[in-house]
Design a protein around this motif. Structure first.
Motif, PDB file in Angstrom:
ATOM      1  N   ALA A 166      50.570  36.023  38.525  1.00  0.00           N
ATOM      2  CA  ALA A 166      49.893  36.499  39.728  1.00  0.00           C
ATOM      3  C   ALA A 166      49.795  38.022  39.724  1.00  0.00           C
ATOM      4  O   ALA A 166      48.779  38.599  40.127  1.00  0.00           O
ATOM      5  CB  ALA A 166      50.636  36.017  40.971  1.00  0.00           C
ATOM      6  N   ARG A 167      50.822  38.685  39.214  1.00  0.00           N
ATOM      7  CA  ARG A 167      50.792  40.150  39.196  1.00  0.00           C
ATOM      8  C   ARG A 167      49.727  40.656  38.231  1.00  0.00           C
ATOM      9  O   ARG A 167      48.993  41.599  38.538  1.00  0.00           O
ATOM     10  CB  ARG A 167      52.158  40.701  38.802  1.00  0.00           C
ATOM     11  N   THR A 168      49.612  40.023  37.065  1.00  0.00           N
ATOM     12  CA  THR A 168      48.586  40.487  36.132  1.00  0.00           C
ATOM     13  C   THR A 168      47.193  40.184  36.673  1.00  0.00           C
ATOM     14  O   THR A 168      46.225  40.799  36.277  1.00  0.00           O
ATOM     15  CB  THR A 168      48.721  39.829  34.747  1.00  0.00           C
ATOM     16  N   LEU A 169      47.102  39.225  37.601  1.00  0.00           N
ATOM     17  CA  LEU A 169      45.796  38.904  38.169  1.00  0.00           C
ATOM     18  C   LEU A 169      45.480  39.791  39.367  1.00  0.00           C
ATOM     19  O   LEU A 169      44.460  39.609  40.020  1.00  0.00           O
ATOM     20  CB  LEU A 169      45.755  37.431  38.582  1.00  0.00           C
ATOM     21  N   GLY A 170      46.364  40.717  39.715  1.00  0.00           N
ATOM     22  CA  GLY A 170      46.032  41.676  40.753  1.00  0.00           C
ATOM     23  C   GLY A 170      46.882  41.612  42.005  1.00  0.00           C
ATOM     24  O   GLY A 170      46.580  42.283  42.981  1.00  0.00           O
ATOM     25  N   CYS A 171      47.945  40.799  42.016  1.00  0.00           N
ATOM     26  CA  CYS A 171      48.805  40.724  43.202  1.00  0.00           C
ATOM     27  C   CYS A 171      49.894  41.780  43.111  1.00  0.00           C
ATOM     28  O   CYS A 171      50.440  42.018  42.043  1.00  0.00           O
ATOM     29  CB  CYS A 171      49.500  39.367  43.273  1.00  0.00           C
ATOM     30  N   THR A 172      50.242  42.370  44.267  1.00  0.00           N
ATOM     31  CA  THR A 172      51.441  43.205  44.301  1.00  0.00           C
ATOM     32  C   THR A 172      52.640  42.277  44.170  1.00  0.00           C
ATOM     33  O   THR A 172      52.499  41.061  44.304  1.00  0.00           O
ATOM     34  CB  THR A 172      51.552  43.944  45.641  1.00  0.00           C
ATOM     35  N   TYR A 173      53.830  42.831  43.951  1.00  0.00           N
ATOM     36  CA  TYR A 173      55.002  41.981  43.796  1.00  0.00           C
ATOM     37  C   TYR A 173      55.265  41.133  45.033  1.00  0.00           C
ATOM     38  O   TYR A 173      55.367  39.908  44.938  1.00  0.00           O
ATOM     39  CB  TYR A 173      56.230  42.834  43.426  1.00  0.00           C
ATOM     40  N   PRO A 174      55.320  41.758  46.236  1.00  0.00           N
ATOM     41  CA  PRO A 174      55.506  40.915  47.434  1.00  0.00           C
ATOM     42  C   PRO A 174      54.364  39.919  47.607  1.00  0.00           C
ATOM     43  O   PRO A 174      54.572  38.775  48.005  1.00  0.00           O
ATOM     44  CB  PRO A 174      55.525  41.916  48.587  1.00  0.00           C
TER      45      PRO A 174
ATOM     46  N   ARG B 106      41.556  40.311  44.892  1.00  0.00           N
ATOM     47  CA  ARG B 106      40.771  41.543  44.849  1.00  0.00           C
ATOM     48  C   ARG B 106      39.789  41.610  46.018  1.00  0.00           C
ATOM     49  O   ARG B 106      38.968  42.520  46.093  1.00  0.00           O
ATOM     50  CB  ARG B 106      39.990  41.629  43.533  1.00  0.00           C
ATOM     51  N   ARG B 107      39.846  40.607  46.892  1.00  0.00           N
ATOM     52  CA  ARG B 107      39.018  40.530  48.092  1.00  0.00           C
ATOM     53  C   ARG B 107      37.528  40.637  47.795  1.00  0.00           C
ATOM     54  O   ARG B 107      36.791  41.321  48.492  1.00  0.00           O
ATOM     55  CB  ARG B 107      39.406  41.616  49.102  1.00  0.00           C
ATOM     56  N   ARG B 108      37.105  39.956  46.747  1.00  0.00           N
ATOM     57  CA  ARG B 108      35.662  39.903  46.464  1.00  0.00           C
ATOM     58  C   ARG B 108      35.000  38.961  47.449  1.00  0.00           C
ATOM     59  O   ARG B 108      35.629  38.008  47.915  1.00  0.00           O
ATOM     60  CB  ARG B 108      35.432  39.387  45.044  1.00  0.00           C
ATOM     61  N   PRO B 109      33.719  39.185  47.776  1.00  0.00           N
ATOM     62  CA  PRO B 109      33.015  38.283  48.699  1.00  0.00           C
ATOM     63  C   PRO B 109      32.992  36.856  48.158  1.00  0.00           C
ATOM     64  O   PRO B 109      32.985  36.640  46.942  1.00  0.00           O
ATOM     65  CB  PRO B 109      31.599  38.852  48.760  1.00  0.00           C
ATOM     66  N   LYS B 110      32.968  35.895  49.088  1.00  0.00           N
ATOM     67  CA  LYS B 110      33.084  34.474  48.727  1.00  0.00           C
ATOM     68  C   LYS B 110      32.055  34.035  47.697  1.00  0.00           C
ATOM     69  O   LYS B 110      32.361  33.342  46.733  1.00  0.00           O
ATOM     70  CB  LYS B 110      32.937  33.614  49.983  1.00  0.00           C
ATOM     71  N   ALA B 111      30.800  34.445  47.937  1.00  0.00           N
ATOM     72  CA  ALA B 111      29.713  33.998  47.060  1.00  0.00           C
ATOM     73  C   ALA B 111      29.932  34.509  45.637  1.00  0.00           C
ATOM     74  O   ALA B 111      29.754  33.773  44.664  1.00  0.00           O
ATOM     75  CB  ALA B 111      28.371  34.492  47.605  1.00  0.00           C
ATOM     76  N   GLU B 112      30.400  35.750  45.555  1.00  0.00           N
ATOM     77  CA  GLU B 112      30.634  36.345  44.242  1.00  0.00           C
ATOM     78  C   GLU B 112      31.758  35.600  43.518  1.00  0.00           C
ATOM     79  O   GLU B 112      31.669  35.315  42.324  1.00  0.00           O
ATOM     80  CB  GLU B 112      31.014  37.816  44.428  1.00  0.00           C
ATOM     81  N   VAL B 113      32.806  35.259  44.285  1.00  0.00           N
ATOM     82  CA  VAL B 113      33.926  34.523  43.696  1.00  0.00           C
ATOM     83  C   VAL B 113      33.444  33.191  43.154  1.00  0.00           C
ATOM     84  O   VAL B 113      33.739  32.809  42.022  1.00  0.00           O
ATOM     85  CB  VAL B 113      35.053  34.303  44.735  1.00  0.00           C
ATOM     86  N   ARG B 114      32.648  32.493  43.982  1.00  0.00           N
ATOM     87  CA  ARG B 114      32.194  31.167  43.566  1.00  0.00           C
ATOM     88  C   ARG B 114      31.386  31.265  42.270  1.00  0.00           C
ATOM     89  O   ARG B 114      31.597  30.494  41.327  1.00  0.00           O
ATOM     90  CB  ARG B 114      31.367  30.517  44.683  1.00  0.00           C
ATOM     91  N   ALA B 115      30.519  32.242  42.222  1.00  0.00           N
ATOM     92  CA  ALA B 115      29.682  32.404  41.028  1.00  0.00           C
ATOM     93  C   ALA B 115      30.533  32.730  39.802  1.00  0.00           C
ATOM     94  O   ALA B 115      30.328  32.164  38.721  1.00  0.00           O
ATOM     95  CB  ALA B 115      28.654  33.513  41.280  1.00  0.00           C
ATOM     96  N   ALA B 116      31.520  33.620  39.993  1.00  0.00           N
ATOM     97  CA  ALA B 116      32.359  34.027  38.855  1.00  0.00           C
ATOM     98  C   ALA B 116      33.198  32.852  38.358  1.00  0.00           C
ATOM     99  O   ALA B 116      33.388  32.680  37.152  1.00  0.00           O
ATOM    100  CB  ALA B 116      33.261  35.190  39.268  1.00  0.00           C
ATOM    101  N   VAL B 117      33.697  32.031  39.300  1.00  0.00           N
ATOM    102  CA  VAL B 117      34.505  30.875  38.915  1.00  0.00           C
ATOM    103  C   VAL B 117      33.651  29.896  38.119  1.00  0.00           C
ATOM    104  O   VAL B 117      34.056  29.394  37.070  1.00  0.00           O
ATOM    105  CB  VAL B 117      35.107  30.180  40.158  1.00  0.00           C
ATOM    106  N   GLU B 118      32.439  29.654  38.623  1.00  0.00           N
ATOM    107  CA  GLU B 118      31.533  28.746  37.912  1.00  0.00           C
ATOM    108  C   GLU B 118      31.265  29.248  36.500  1.00  0.00           C
ATOM    109  O   GLU B 118      31.303  28.485  35.539  1.00  0.00           O
ATOM    110  CB  GLU B 118      30.206  28.637  38.676  1.00  0.00           C
ATOM    111  N   LYS B 119      31.030  30.548  36.398  1.00  0.00           N
ATOM    112  CA  LYS B 119      30.708  31.130  35.105  1.00  0.00           C
ATOM    113  C   LYS B 119      31.894  30.989  34.140  1.00  0.00           C
ATOM    114  O   LYS B 119      31.740  30.550  32.999  1.00  0.00           O
ATOM    115  CB  LYS B 119      30.358  32.612  35.299  1.00  0.00           C
ATOM    116  N   ALA B 120      33.093  31.304  34.654  1.00  0.00           N
ATOM    117  CA  ALA B 120      34.275  31.254  33.782  1.00  0.00           C
ATOM    118  C   ALA B 120      34.575  29.826  33.353  1.00  0.00           C
ATOM    119  O   ALA B 120      34.901  29.571  32.190  1.00  0.00           O
ATOM    120  CB  ALA B 120      35.484  31.856  34.505  1.00  0.00           C
ATOM    121  N   LEU B 121      34.422  28.876  34.295  1.00  0.00           N
ATOM    122  CA  LEU B 121      34.707  27.480  33.948  1.00  0.00           C
ATOM    123  C   LEU B 121      33.648  26.941  32.979  1.00  0.00           C
ATOM    124  O   LEU B 121      33.961  26.143  32.090  1.00  0.00           O
ATOM    125  CB  LEU B 121      34.781  26.622  35.206  1.00  0.00           C
ATOM    126  N   ALA B 122      32.386  27.378  33.137  1.00  0.00           N
ATOM    127  CA  ALA B 122      31.334  26.939  32.218  1.00  0.00           C
ATOM    128  C   ALA B 122      31.646  27.437  30.809  1.00  0.00           C
ATOM    129  O   ALA B 122      31.460  26.729  29.822  1.00  0.00           O
ATOM    130  CB  ALA B 122      29.985  27.453  32.695  1.00  0.00           C
TER     131      ALA B 122
END
Lengths: 266, 363, 289
Positions: A166-174, B106-122
């Motif tokens: 989770a940390r490498t994916l961008g989460c802080t430790y807490p 990273r608080r990306r917008p929902k639509a962007e997340v969905r598209a990126a997930v689809e792309k990575a899984l494809a």
């Protein structure tokens, strides 16, 4: 042949044990519907009148309220403190982790009565005589080891690389702890919470030494009723407590599964 | 540091208590390069990977990624993607939930997340399993999810910690080829950590052979195999014949060595009297015709049939020679037969003999 | 207490940040138990040894030197021995059946285990007072079947006490045994059979040794719970069967003899802790991990 006999014997014992264990619970529920004041089984008609009398028992509501408060607060505190300590122990960065783990769990093998008199004496010595706070602290000593034991066991199965991932994916430790560890440990958390709540709510031997005239927990009140004037009202109250326990267990079973609790409970 | 160096580790050291796990390691990797850290367990390869990921801090030295010094930057601000040894997939999230994790934090917008997930899984051919729980996947599928999760955040560098070691042999070989193609397609910069030499040789542009907290050799796979820089690399990668001896003369990059199997000529520069190990790879040994640089008489000890080739062990003067012969050449050989083997001087190396033979070298 | 405190004190001169975090995480729980558990117990021990003129063993002499109080201690131990023995006889085979059960049967059996475990001890003990009354269910049944013509007096007898005690502590025997049995690899019995062991031999030589850790844990748990039980003897037998627990409670709540109560508390504590310690030792000797 011997195999089949042995299997038969094991099943007989299991079913016998099941009935034996259920017997008092069934009897108390049956007696609560007694049509007469002497615990007759409701063969010739049932009565609900004992249930309406629960609330009229002398000192019932304050005792119930006190027991619920103690169980809730002590469980909450124990969950927070016990889990934090278990994390430190399971991660293996704590010097003397094993000894500390043993220490945190050790009150479990202490006779409750001995803990009760030890605290009584100690609180008197340091001049601490606020019954409510004394009870809360005592119940914390009762509940904390339950939480510590269950959480240390649960955490020892937890894969800490999940936190690193989770940390490498961008989460802080807490953040990683909150998003990954807390959900993965939810079953242990629930088990620990359930059993420490029940242990506190049902505690008699520790509480008895720390009450005063106005501050009495429900188990103390109940024992007093039973010794003074047992009538089916008590069976009705017991049945209500049982029903609440059943609801809690069913909810936990839905959320976690009893067979898993059997594994984490010990 | 050249313009193209994308990831630079400089003089990194790490000690745990009294053990030095990494000893002043330097490593530079270009953008788009696939590099493997290869070595036995305890050589420091995983620690080096953890330093790069930020999961451990170096005692000395620095790490920079994409021109930014990240030595003291916590892992969540490094923008790296890690595929862990046992995948470390979050058991409480679905396949899509795992892949979306990095984007959600990273608080990306929902639509962007969905598209990126689809792309990575494809990309890993798992689009149809997006809503499955992790526990319902096979090992190979979990491996792909772990890869998709690391790819989804578009990391500056991808790190693989023994990422294929949990798969069975056939699946592992398939994944090696597939992953290499995919990483090429998306022009990823990646570091693999492995103890499996086949994986290292097939997957990477360059291999860093590590031993005792140091990088012994960093080179293309072919060079690692054909021109090992040290006795350790020679031993760790591939099979070899190794014969101890004493240098008797040196001439223009070659040495003549007295050995128990007779006088051998090898490439290398040593002063006469040096104790050396003379070595060569098994595929260079052939039944002698007379014009090879080195030739030895011996007796066949064993023949291991390996399909198109056979591995022949020959005893000579108390030493063992290992020859890999094509099927037809080995067909008429039988154990105990007399044989004369020859090989060229340019495929014969000499290394300084170790003062104390370590268990690996004795093996 | 010193065991736990020492490692903290011995932490290296320049501890790493990770280590400091770990110590900070564990500190609140450890401090609470030091101040509310270890220290009070130490004070209790001190109180049991303190008389008007300082150090004294008078209270222990009273406990261990008069036949009445030796009888009280024996009452507690006897209750625990009976409870543990009977619970083991019922619980061991029952745990096997539970481990074999699947689907709804397993759910039912687990519910029969957990519901009583979660139910209030006072409620269960109260139920037994109803069950065992001379006009209670057990007597009604016995008379209906014709085993007895007159109601048998059961409540306030040692039998009643043991029945209730077994009933309340049986789950603590079944659970640890069940955990061990459920993890048992069924192929081990098969392997023993292929090596020529009869089913009985396979059970005695393979299954029983492997379940010892669960049995030891269950025995220790049930014994230490039963020896210190308070609610059960109070409700099911009362004054005629004084135990250490009821003696302690009386010394504090009625007689105002805290030093004597403290000494009785220490004796009870020693018995309970010794049981756990001895069984942990046995489990280790028995080849457990």
């Amino acid at each position: 042949m011997i195999n089949r006999l042995a299997t038969l014997f094991a099943w007989a014992m299991a079913i016998g044990a099941a009935l034996f264990l259920l017997a008092p619970l069934i009897v108390i529920a049956a007696a609560s519907f007694s049509p007469t004041p002497v615990f007759d089984l409701p063969v010739d008609g049932a009565s609900l009148r004992w249930y309406t009398r629960i609330g009229q028992m002398d000192g019932f509501w304050p005792a119930l309220s006190l027991s619920l408060q103690l169980a809730a607060f002590s469980t909450l505190l124990a969950l927070v403190l016990g889990t934090l300590a278990a994390i430190a122990i399971a991660q293996g960065r704590l010097p003397g982790a094993e000894a500390i783990g043993t220490f945190l769990v050790s009150p479990l093998m202490m006779p409750g009565l001995v803990l009760g008199i030890a605290l009584l004496q100690y609180f008197r010595m340091v001049g601490f005589n606020a019954a409510w706070s004394a009870l809360l602290l005592a119940h914390l000593v009762v509940t904390l080891p339950y939480v510590a034991r269950t959480m240390i066991a649960g955490l020892s199965r937890f894969d800490f690389t999940l936190v690193e991932a989770a940390r490498t994916l961008g989460c802080t430790y807490p953040g990683a702890i909150l998003k990954v560890m807390v959900p993965a440990l939810a079953p242990s958390f629930l088990t620990a919470g359930l059993f420490s709540f029940l242990a506190s709510f049902d505690n008699y031997p520790v509480s008895i030494f720390l009450t005063d005239v106005r501050t009495k927990t429900l188990p103390i009140k109940m024992l007093q009723y039973i010794e003074e004037a047992p009538d089916p009202t008590l069976a009705a109250l017991s049945t209500c407590i049982l029903a609440a326990t059943v609801v809690l267990l069913i909810a936990s079973d839905r959320l976690v599964g009893l067979h898993r609790m059997a594994g984490t409970g010990q | 540091m050249s313009e193209r160096d994308h990831l630079v580790v400089r003089q990194a050291s790490k000690r745990y208590g009294a053990t030095t796990v990494l000893d002043r390691v330097d490593l530079s990797i270009r953008r788009g390069e696939l590099v493997t850290l290869l070595g036995p367990s305890g050589c420091g390869k995983t620690t080096l990977l953890r330093l790069i990921a930020g999961l451990a801090l170096p005692d000395t030295g620095s790490v920079s990624i994409a021109g930014r010094d990240v030595t003291r930057v916590p892992p969540h601000k490094r923008n790296v993607g890690v595929v862990f040894q046992n995948y470390a997939l979050f058991p409480h999230l679905s396949v899509a939930g795992n892949v979306a994790f990095g984007l959600n934090v990273r608080r990306r917008p929902k639509a962007e997340v969905r598209a990126a997930v689809e792309k990575a899984l494809a990309l890993v051919h798992l689009g149809h399993l997006a809503e499955r729980p992790i526990s319902a996947l096979s090992g190979g599928q979990q491996q792909r999810v772990a890869l998709a999760r690391a790819l989804a955040v578009e990391p500056d560098v991808l790190l693989f910690d023994e990422a294929l070691s949990a798969l069975d042999r056939k699946l592992r070989e398939e994944m090696q080829g597939e992953m290499r193609r995919m990483l090429r397609d998306i022009d990823a910069t990646a570091i693999f950590v492995t103890h499996d030499q086949d994986e290292a040789l097939t997957m990477s542009d360059r291999v860093a052979v590590m031993n005792g907290g140091r990088i012994e050799q960093l080179a293309e796979p072919r060079l690692i195999y054909e021109r090992p820089a040290s006795l350790f690399t020679l031993n760790f990668v591939g099979l070899s014949t190794r014969i101890p001896g004493t240098v008797v003369s040196e001439d223009n990059g070659t040495v003549e060595v007295d050995t128990p199997v007779g006088r051998l000529v090898a490439t290398g520069g040593f002063i006469p009297g040096s104790r050396v190990i003379v070595a060569t790879r098994p595929e260079h040994l052939r039944p002698a015709t007379g014009d090879e640089g080195n030739a030895v008489n011996g007796r066949v000890r064993s023949i291991v049939f390996q399909g198109s080739r056979s591995l022949v062990e020959v005893g000579a003067g108390g030493e063992t020679l290992l020859a890999e012969l094509p099927g037809q050449e080995a067909a008429h050989l039988a154990p105990d037969a007399e044989i004369r083997l020859g090989w060229p001087v340019r495929e014969t190396f000499a290394f300084p003999a170790p003062e104390l033979s370590t268990p690996e070298l004795a093996a | 207490m010193t065991d736990a405190a020492l490692p903290l004190a011995k932490a290296p001169a320049r501890p790493s940040r990770e280590r400091l975090v770990a110590v900070a995480l564990a500190a609140p729980a450890v401090l609470i138990l030091i101040f509310l558990f270890a220290l009070p117990l130490a004070k209790l021990l001190a109180a049991s040894l303190t008389g008007a003129e300082g150090l004294t063993f008078v209270e222990y002499g009273k406990l261990l030197g008069t036949s009445f109080y030796l009888g009280v201690i024996w009452n507690s131990v006897r209750l625990a021995l009976y409870t543990t023995g009977i619970a083991l006889l019922i619980g061991y085979p029952a745990a096997f059946a539970l481990a074999r059960a699947r689907g709804p049967v397993r759910s039912f059996l687990l519910a029969c285990l957990f519901l009583p475990l979660a139910a209030s001890v006072i409620v269960k003990a109260f139920a037994w007072t109803i069950l065992l009354r001379s006009d209670g269910l057990v007597n009604t049944l016995l008379m209906a079947v014709g085993i007895t013509a007159e109601p048998i007096r059961m409540i306030f007898t040692e039998t009643a006490l043991i029945v209730g005690s077994v009933n309340i502590f049986l789950p603590f025997m079944i659970l640890p045994v069940y955990t061990v049995v459920a993890q048992l690899d069924p192929r081990l019995s098969d392997a023993a059979a292929t090596l020529g062991a009869s089913p009985v031999e396979a059970f005695v030589r393979v299954v029983v040794p492997l379940t010892i850790p669960g049995v030891v844990a269950g025995v220790a748990l049930v014994f230490s719970l039963a020896v210190s039980a308070y609610v059960v003897p109070t409700l099911l037998i009362g004054e005629r069967y004084p135990t250490l627990s009821t003696t302690i409670a009386k010394a504090y709540l009625l007689a105002r003899q805290p030093a004597f109560g403290a000494a009785a508390g220490v004796v009870l504590l020693v018995i309970a802790v010794a049981t756990v310690a001895v069984s942990a030792r046995l489990a280790k000797l028995g080849g457990a991990k």
